[in-house]
Design a protein around this motif. Sequence first.
Motif, PDB file in Angstrom:
ATOM      1  N   ARG A 380       0.810  -1.221   0.000  1.00  0.00           N
ATOM      2  CA  ARG A 380       0.000   0.000   0.000  1.00  0.00           C
ATOM      3  C   ARG A 380       0.841   1.269   0.000  1.00  0.00           C
ATOM      4  NH1 ARG A 380      -5.702  -1.219  -0.259  1.00  0.00           N
ATOM      5  NH2 ARG A 380      -5.618  -3.482  -0.477  1.00  0.00           N
ATOM      6  N   THR A 381       2.147   1.160   0.152  1.00  0.00           N
ATOM      7  CA  THR A 381       3.008   2.338   0.100  1.00  0.00           C
ATOM      8  C   THR A 381       3.539   2.491  -1.314  1.00  0.00           C
ATOM      9  OG1 THR A 381       3.683   2.039   2.411  1.00  0.00           O
ATOM     10  CG2 THR A 381       5.058   3.461   1.038  1.00  0.00           C
ATOM     11  N   ARG A 382       2.983   3.442  -2.054  1.00  0.00           N
ATOM     12  CA  ARG A 382       3.403   3.658  -3.439  1.00  0.00           C
ATOM     13  C   ARG A 382       4.677   4.494  -3.491  1.00  0.00           C
ATOM     14  NH1 ARG A 382      -0.591   4.747  -8.425  1.00  0.00           N
ATOM     15  NH2 ARG A 382       1.470   4.889  -9.353  1.00  0.00           N
ATOM     16  N   ILE A 383       5.574   4.088  -4.374  1.00  0.00           N
ATOM     17  CA  ILE A 383       6.824   4.811  -4.563  1.00  0.00           C
ATOM     18  C   ILE A 383       6.895   5.349  -5.980  1.00  0.00           C
ATOM     19  CG2 ILE A 383       8.133   3.673  -2.743  1.00  0.00           C
ATOM     20  CD1 ILE A 383       9.164   1.688  -4.776  1.00  0.00           C
ATOM     21  N   ALA A 384       7.793   6.289  -6.192  1.00  0.00           N
ATOM     22  CA  ALA A 384       7.870   7.012  -7.455  1.00  0.00           C
ATOM     23  C   ALA A 384       8.391   6.117  -8.577  1.00  0.00           C
ATOM     24  CB  ALA A 384       8.774   8.227  -7.304  1.00  0.00           C
ATOM     25  N   THR A 385       7.876   6.355  -9.773  1.00  0.00           N
ATOM     26  CA  THR A 385       8.355   5.678 -10.976  1.00  0.00           C
ATOM     27  C   THR A 385       8.520   6.703 -12.085  1.00  0.00           C
ATOM     28  OG1 THR A 385       6.111   5.197 -11.752  1.00  0.00           O
ATOM     29  CG2 THR A 385       7.166   3.533 -10.379  1.00  0.00           C
ATOM     30  N   ASN A 386       9.327   6.362 -13.058  1.00  0.00           N
ATOM     31  CA  ASN A 386       9.525   7.248 -14.204  1.00  0.00           C
ATOM     32  C   ASN A 386       9.657   6.406 -15.454  1.00  0.00           C
ATOM     33  OD1 ASN A 386      11.697   8.762 -16.108  1.00  0.00           O
ATOM     34  ND2 ASN A 386      10.383  10.249 -15.049  1.00  0.00           N
ATOM     35  N   MET A 387       8.883   6.745 -16.485  1.00  0.00           N
ATOM     36  CA  MET A 387       8.938   6.068 -17.770  1.00  0.00           C
ATOM     37  C   MET A 387       9.231   7.080 -18.864  1.00  0.00           C
ATOM     38  SD  MET A 387       7.097   4.227 -15.578  1.00  0.00           S
ATOM     39  CE  MET A 387       5.523   5.080 -15.541  1.00  0.00           C
ATOM     40  N   ASN A 388       9.952   6.668 -19.874  1.00  0.00           N
ATOM     41  CA  ASN A 388      10.243   7.573 -20.978  1.00  0.00           C
ATOM     42  C   ASN A 388       9.228   7.447 -22.107  1.00  0.00           C
ATOM     43  OD1 ASN A 388      11.048   5.077 -21.897  1.00  0.00           O
ATOM     44  ND2 ASN A 388      12.980   5.775 -22.793  1.00  0.00           N
ATOM     45  N   ASN A 389       8.119   6.748 -21.857  1.00  0.00           N
ATOM     46  CA  ASN A 389       7.037   6.645 -22.828  1.00  0.00           C
ATOM     47  C   ASN A 389       5.737   6.424 -22.062  1.00  0.00           C
ATOM     48  OD1 ASN A 389       5.122   5.518 -24.828  1.00  0.00           O
ATOM     49  ND2 ASN A 389       6.908   5.565 -26.191  1.00  0.00           N
ATOM     50  N   SER A 390       4.734   7.280 -22.319  1.00  0.00           N
ATOM     51  CA  SER A 390       3.484   7.231 -21.553  1.00  0.00           C
ATOM     52  C   SER A 390       2.606   6.045 -21.923  1.00  0.00           C
ATOM     53  CB  SER A 390       2.700   8.533 -21.753  1.00  0.00           C
ATOM     54  OG  SER A 390       2.374   8.706 -23.127  1.00  0.00           O
ATOM     55  N   ALA A 391       2.975   5.301 -22.961  1.00  0.00           N
ATOM     56  CA  ALA A 391       2.198   4.125 -23.330  1.00  0.00           C
ATOM     57  C   ALA A 391       2.381   2.985 -22.329  1.00  0.00           C
ATOM     58  CB  ALA A 391       2.584   3.652 -24.730  1.00  0.00           C
ATOM     59  N   VAL A 392       3.401   3.068 -21.491  1.00  0.00           N
ATOM     60  CA  VAL A 392       3.658   2.078 -20.456  1.00  0.00           C
ATOM     61  C   VAL A 392       3.499   2.752 -19.105  1.00  0.00           C
ATOM     62  CG1 VAL A 392       5.422   0.613 -19.383  1.00  0.00           C
ATOM     63  CG2 VAL A 392       5.161   0.650 -21.875  1.00  0.00           C
ATOM     64  N   GLY A 393       2.805   2.091 -18.188  1.00  0.00           N
ATOM     65  CA  GLY A 393       2.594   2.638 -16.856  1.00  0.00           C
ATOM     66  C   GLY A 393       3.061   1.677 -15.795  1.00  0.00           C
ATOM     67  N   CYS A 394       3.183   2.183 -14.569  1.00  0.00           N
ATOM     68  CA  CYS A 394       3.706   1.356 -13.485  1.00  0.00           C
ATOM     69  C   CYS A 394       3.103   1.784 -12.153  1.00  0.00           C
ATOM     70  CB  CYS A 394       5.228   1.454 -13.426  1.00  0.00           C
ATOM     71  SG  CYS A 394       6.004   0.476 -12.116  1.00  0.00           S
ATOM     72  N   ILE A 395       2.590   0.819 -11.408  1.00  0.00           N
ATOM     73  CA  ILE A 395       2.186   1.010 -10.011  1.00  0.00           C
ATOM     74  C   ILE A 395       3.190   0.245  -9.175  1.00  0.00           C
ATOM     75  CG2 ILE A 395       0.373   0.685  -8.289  1.00  0.00           C
ATOM     76  CD1 ILE A 395      -1.649   0.541 -10.600  1.00  0.00           C
ATOM     77  N   ALA A 396       4.041   0.948  -8.454  1.00  0.00           N
ATOM     78  CA  ALA A 396       5.103   0.313  -7.671  1.00  0.00           C
ATOM     79  C   ALA A 396       4.902   0.594  -6.194  1.00  0.00           C
ATOM     80  CB  ALA A 396       6.473   0.815  -8.120  1.00  0.00           C
ATOM     81  N   THR A 397       5.108  -0.434  -5.385  1.00  0.00           N
ATOM     82  CA  THR A 397       4.980  -0.293  -3.933  1.00  0.00           C
ATOM     83  C   THR A 397       6.217  -0.875  -3.260  1.00  0.00           C
ATOM     84  OG1 THR A 397       3.868  -2.436  -3.646  1.00  0.00           O
ATOM     85  CG2 THR A 397       2.470  -0.509  -4.092  1.00  0.00           C
ATOM     86  N   ILE A 398       6.399  -0.515  -1.992  1.00  0.00           N
ATOM     87  CA  ILE A 398       7.523  -1.043  -1.223  1.00  0.00           C
ATOM     88  C   ILE A 398       7.010  -1.510   0.133  1.00  0.00           C
ATOM     89  CG2 ILE A 398       8.198   1.170  -0.200  1.00  0.00           C
ATOM     90  CD1 ILE A 398      11.155   0.261  -0.700  1.00  0.00           C
TER      91      ILE A 398
END
Length: 479
Positions: A380-398
């Motif tokens: 439930r703790t979301r952390i920052a992500t960065n992609m160089n193309n908006s066609a791909v997304g990411c929900i990352a947690t730690i």
Amino acid sequence: MRSLTPYLSGFALAFSMAFSAPSWPGDLLDYNPEFGNTEQLDAPDSVVEVRIDRSKTLMTIPARFYGINMHPGSSKYEFARPELLRALKPDAVRIMTLMRTDWPADHSGRRISPLSTGPGRFDWHELDTLVDNIVSIGAEPYLALGFGPPSWLSGAPAEWVRRPPPRARIPEYADFMASIVERYATLKALPIRRVTIDNEPENVGYSIEDYMSLVRLAKERIKERAPDVQVGGPTIGYAYWPQPAGNRLDFAASTKEFAMTGTPFDFYDWHIYSTTPEPVLRTVQAVRRWYDSRLPLVISELNRDWRFGGAARERSEENNTGWESVAWLAYLYDRLQLAGIDQVFYFAWRENTLGLVSADSSRIRPNFYLFSVLTNALGRTRIATNMNNSAVGCIATISAQGKVAAVIYNRTARTAKIAVNTGSRADLSVQRFSESWYRSTQRQAADPLNAPPIEVQAQRGQSPVSWDLPPGGFALVLE
């Protein structure tokens, strides 16, 4: 406006959409699923770099964020396969309280179990069983108090006919709602945190003034009997709301009216169906324009296509349960979390046209797997992500132990080559979910619920880790 009465009498759902006039996704008036049906995103022509920043916390995903709608059936059918619900692990389950409606497999016809058949007369059995079973799987019941009042109060000719209460009987309806909340929150001491005042008042036929009066009275009487329960509304759809004077309010105008008159919601609740994500996010902007961040926001019905009957049903089923719905849902969960939405209830749990499983619970739909990965594998703790193309997304947690878990999704119709850097040299487990995997699983697996996904095992020390992300698919990345 095209009448939906034939469909409403056969199913306890309603989406009051003005189907006679074209409406485009950006206008915030109403949404016609015949328009804006496809979302054209260019496929990446180079490697998409996904960087996960384990040192930067973005937010905490609310504890009851991932909800489902479970209606109209009784517990006998909604919990026909409880192992599916335990695997799905929803945070909350939204139910209608007015009645249960079943269509038995023997084709014996519709069976209705009304909660109340007269003043002070309640048959709690079916609703008790459903609420108790929801609690038993660790989910929080979310009660929609009515879909219009019972027929003995509204004067409707049948239980499935939606009518508002006569103005003089609004206080009686408010007491009826308070009795339901008192039973579950106070007398049975169940974890009832939120209730809503009726459901889709624009579809039931309220004037906005009468609905506001009901909210004020019902909240006052509910708080007298269950002071800790939050009372919300208006549970309006992304639709026009006809008024007695002949005018009609669009979604934004209705929201403004509630805010300007100080209608005392503890949280703001609405419904939105859209084949593209933009209108969903625009409704959030419209609500936020009038309500600041202190008021929790809840989308209590979300899916792509509201048409559960008639000639468009087949197309609607494809919109809601086809593979292209997976990246749509992943993207919206991603964006709605970042927008500060407190709860989102997928519509629906068990239904042929809109369900995570089919009406007979025999078929598992693609979004079942996405939902269960989010609730079971991610934190439930979301952390920052960065992609160089908006066609791909990411929900990352730690996790509290510093382990990263992420869902990476591909919004295009082509394979994307991705390279993931988690900032660690730990082993990574990568599980890919693709349309071909899904179809093969449904055809061939003895137990589709437990069919293993396609797995890519990364070696220790490799960073970034690269692999192909299938069209419209997603991958679960675990340290």
